[in-house]
Design an enzyme around this catalytic site. Sequence first.
Site, PDB file in Angstrom:
ATOM      1  N   ARG A 175       0.811  -1.238   0.000  1.00  0.00           N
ATOM      2  CA  ARG A 175       0.000   0.000   0.000  1.00  0.00           C
ATOM      3  C   ARG A 175       0.841   1.282   0.000  1.00  0.00           C
ATOM      4  O   ARG A 175       0.446   2.316   0.546  1.00  0.00           O
ATOM      5  CB  ARG A 175      -0.974   0.024   1.193  1.00  0.00           C
ATOM      6  CG  ARG A 175      -1.912  -1.146   1.261  1.00  0.00           C
ATOM      7  CD  ARG A 175      -2.867  -1.234   0.075  1.00  0.00           C
ATOM      8  NE  ARG A 175      -3.600  -2.480   0.109  1.00  0.00           N
ATOM      9  CZ  ARG A 175      -3.257  -3.577  -0.587  1.00  0.00           C
ATOM     10  NH1 ARG A 175      -2.215  -3.564  -1.411  1.00  0.00           N
ATOM     11  NH2 ARG A 175      -3.956  -4.673  -0.501  1.00  0.00           N
ATOM     12  N   SER A 225     -10.911  -1.275   3.349  1.00  0.00           N
ATOM     13  CA  SER A 225     -10.287  -1.651   4.620  1.00  0.00           C
ATOM     14  C   SER A 225      -9.773  -0.382   5.296  1.00  0.00           C
ATOM     15  O   SER A 225      -8.963   0.339   4.724  1.00  0.00           O
ATOM     16  CB  SER A 225      -9.098  -2.580   4.383  1.00  0.00           C
ATOM     17  OG  SER A 225      -9.558  -3.738   3.753  1.00  0.00           O
ATOM     18  N   GLU A 295      -5.187   2.602   6.953  1.00  0.00           N
ATOM     19  CA  GLU A 295      -4.848   2.500   5.527  1.00  0.00           C
ATOM     20  C   GLU A 295      -5.472   3.715   4.817  1.00  0.00           C
ATOM     21  O   GLU A 295      -4.888   4.278   3.898  1.00  0.00           O
ATOM     22  CB  GLU A 295      -5.420   1.208   4.943  1.00  0.00           C
ATOM     23  CG  GLU A 295      -5.185   1.106   3.438  1.00  0.00           C
ATOM     24  CD  GLU A 295      -5.512  -0.256   2.864  1.00  0.00           C
ATOM     25  OE1 GLU A 295      -5.277  -1.279   3.537  1.00  0.00           O
ATOM     26  OE2 GLU A 295      -6.004  -0.286   1.723  1.00  0.00           O
TER      27      GLU A 295
HETATM   28  C1  FAD Z   1     -15.733  -0.632  -1.255  1.00  0.00           C
HETATM   29  C2  FAD Z   1     -14.230  -0.441  -1.349  1.00  0.00           C
HETATM   30  C3  FAD Z   1     -13.414  -1.522  -1.612  1.00  0.00           C
HETATM   31  C4  FAD Z   1     -12.028  -1.350  -1.689  1.00  0.00           C
HETATM   32  N1  FAD Z   1     -11.240  -2.438  -1.948  1.00  0.00           N
HETATM   33  C5  FAD Z   1      -9.905  -2.287  -2.037  1.00  0.00           C
HETATM   34  C6  FAD Z   1      -9.067  -3.410  -2.297  1.00  0.00           C
HETATM   35  O1  FAD Z   1      -9.528  -4.529  -2.461  1.00  0.00           O
HETATM   36  N2  FAD Z   1      -7.723  -3.201  -2.354  1.00  0.00           N
HETATM   37  C7  FAD Z   1      -7.161  -1.966  -2.177  1.00  0.00           C
HETATM   38  O2  FAD Z   1      -5.937  -1.846  -2.261  1.00  0.00           O
HETATM   39  N3  FAD Z   1      -7.946  -0.887  -1.934  1.00  0.00           N
HETATM   40  C8  FAD Z   1      -9.292  -1.010  -1.858  1.00  0.00           C
HETATM   41  N4  FAD Z   1     -10.074   0.082  -1.603  1.00  0.00           N
HETATM   42  C9  FAD Z   1      -9.434   1.396  -1.373  1.00  0.00           C
HETATM   43  C10 FAD Z   1      -9.273   2.263  -2.637  1.00  0.00           C
HETATM   44  O3  FAD Z   1     -10.246   1.934  -3.613  1.00  0.00           O
HETATM   45  C11 FAD Z   1      -7.887   2.135  -3.251  1.00  0.00           C
HETATM   46  O4  FAD Z   1      -6.877   2.541  -2.347  1.00  0.00           O
HETATM   47  C12 FAD Z   1      -7.768   2.989  -4.549  1.00  0.00           C
HETATM   48  O5  FAD Z   1      -6.594   2.636  -5.195  1.00  0.00           O
HETATM   49  C13 FAD Z   1      -7.767   4.485  -4.279  1.00  0.00           C
HETATM   50  O6  FAD Z   1      -7.924   5.147  -5.519  1.00  0.00           O
HETATM   51  P1  FAD Z   1      -8.676   6.550  -5.618  1.00  0.00           P
HETATM   52  O7  FAD Z   1      -8.583   7.018  -7.033  1.00  0.00           O
HETATM   53  O8  FAD Z   1     -10.029   6.487  -5.056  1.00  0.00           O
HETATM   54  O9  FAD Z   1      -7.715   7.444  -4.716  1.00  0.00           O
HETATM   55  P2  FAD Z   1      -8.128   8.513  -3.588  1.00  0.00           P
HETATM   56  O10 FAD Z   1      -8.902   7.839  -2.515  1.00  0.00           O
HETATM   57  O11 FAD Z   1      -8.750   9.707  -4.227  1.00  0.00           O
HETATM   58  O12 FAD Z   1      -6.691   8.887  -3.023  1.00  0.00           O
HETATM   59  C14 FAD Z   1      -5.936   7.946  -2.283  1.00  0.00           C
HETATM   60  C15 FAD Z   1      -4.491   8.444  -2.185  1.00  0.00           C
HETATM   61  O13 FAD Z   1      -3.897   8.408  -3.480  1.00  0.00           O
HETATM   62  C16 FAD Z   1      -3.418   9.710  -3.849  1.00  0.00           C
HETATM   63  N5  FAD Z   1      -3.690   9.885  -5.272  1.00  0.00           N
HETATM   64  C17 FAD Z   1      -4.859   9.690  -5.936  1.00  0.00           C
HETATM   65  N6  FAD Z   1      -4.696   9.908  -7.263  1.00  0.00           N
HETATM   66  C18 FAD Z   1      -3.407  10.280  -7.424  1.00  0.00           C
HETATM   67  C19 FAD Z   1      -2.596  10.643  -8.545  1.00  0.00           C
HETATM   68  N7  FAD Z   1      -3.100  10.672  -9.793  1.00  0.00           N
HETATM   69  N8  FAD Z   1      -1.308  10.956  -8.335  1.00  0.00           N
HETATM   70  C20 FAD Z   1      -0.770  10.929  -7.074  1.00  0.00           C
HETATM   71  N9  FAD Z   1      -1.461  10.589  -5.982  1.00  0.00           N
HETATM   72  C21 FAD Z   1      -2.768  10.259  -6.164  1.00  0.00           C
HETATM   73  C22 FAD Z   1      -4.189  10.695  -2.969  1.00  0.00           C
HETATM   74  O14 FAD Z   1      -3.419  11.866  -2.755  1.00  0.00           O
HETATM   75  C23 FAD Z   1      -4.376   9.879  -1.696  1.00  0.00           C
HETATM   76  O15 FAD Z   1      -3.219   9.956  -0.880  1.00  0.00           O
HETATM   77  C24 FAD Z   1     -11.455  -0.064  -1.512  1.00  0.00           C
HETATM   78  C25 FAD Z   1     -12.301   1.025  -1.258  1.00  0.00           C
HETATM   79  C26 FAD Z   1     -13.669   0.844  -1.175  1.00  0.00           C
HETATM   80  C27 FAD Z   1     -14.557   2.039  -0.912  1.00  0.00           C
END
Ligand code: FAD
Length: 303
Positions: A175, A225, A295
């Site tokens: 992560r 999570s 996380e």
């Molecule tokens: C129902 C559910 C299920 C999930 N299941 C999983 C799973 O199975 N495995 C898992 O790993 N995660 C899971 N997640 C968590 C999440 O979906 C992941 O961490 C995902 O990769 C985050 O992407 P996001 O675009 O929503 O980022 P955001 O939530 O918008 O941002 C997360 C972080 O990434 C940074 N970030 C976002 N975009 C960029 C970019 N372009 N450049 C630099 N930094 C950036 C942000 O600054 C922040 O620190 C889950 C979440 C939910 C709600």
Amino acid sequence: MKYKLKELLEKEINGNIYIDENMNKHTYFKTGGPADLFVEPESTESLIKTLKILNESKFDYYIIGNGTNLLISDKGYKGAVVKIGNKLNSITVNGTKIKTGAGTLLSNLAKETCRRGLSGLEFASGIPGFVGGAVAMNAGAYHGEMKDVIDYVVCLDKNNNILKYNNEEMNFRYRKSRVKDEDLIVLEIGLILEEGNVEEIKERIDLLTRLRKEKQPVEMPSAGSTFKRPEKGYAAKLIEDAGLKGLRFGDAMVSDKHSGFLVNCGRASTDEILALMRLVREKVYETYNIELEPEVKIIGEEF
Ligand SMILES: Cc1cc2nc3c(=O)[nH]c(=O)nc-3n(C[C@H](O)[C@H](O)[C@H](O)COP(=O)(O)OP(=O)(O)OC[C@H]3O[C@@H](n4cnc5c(N)ncnc54)[C@H](O)[C@@H]3O)c2cc1C
């Protein structure tokens, strides 16, 4: 300052620019107060210009993707929230090589690569984030993680230099990645997949989707999570064994379907979710002497 910046950005870039935009519209948890300035550029050029303007104005900013791993303070964010949204969602396929924008939904990329008989992204089909966020977090599930499929990542650094890193240089860990270490911004991602059979890939995606729906509260607002996997054991099991399944604080609840997920049952605030996180952490520490680390990314509050 925010009004001046809005005016300047409106002249220089294409995209959405709002003052005092409520972050509960942009987080999966559906919580969070207003950001002084909210910018969602419509192209990579506009994104680069936005960051240049914010850097030159010494205006703090925070990058978000689809908001699926975020907990933003009820007081909001003092600065600009820059959303790398789904306008940056191009997908180009060349044999087993894929080039995609940071704003592509991971699930759409998994669907598209399945359609083309390319295997490797099945694990990611149910992760609701964008590819940029998934690279930043090295998202993973069901024994796969982004690290396994990344060829290269094009990033922007704090000085607006465009840099290209190969997989090894991205320093992916559980992560975490170079993106988080150095506050980089992911613009474009190259992936290498394997040739496979469309039906088999689809079957695997359907199986993982069924498993997720059975085991996780995917229908409720959350950030997935809430805590990282500790060195010993699993967060969900520790939380459940400590008797915390279903525990509520206001409208925040430890999911009664999957104890690793804290969910918003209706009108929870970020404060309520954080209070519940602290309760869970204290109780798990008291019971097992294990410290759970969040996380979810917490913005504007101490934890
Ligand atoms: C129902 C559910 C299920 C999930 N299941 C999983 C799973 O199975 N495995 C898992 O790993 N995660 C899971 N997640 C968590 C999440 O979906 C992941 O961490 C995902 O990769 C985050 O992407 P996001 O675009 O929503 O980022 P955001 O939530 O918008 O941002 C997360 C972080 O990434 C940074 N970030 C976002 N975009 C960029 C970019 N372009 N450049 C630099 N930094 C950036 C942000 O600054 C922040 O620190 C889950 C979440 C939910 C709600």
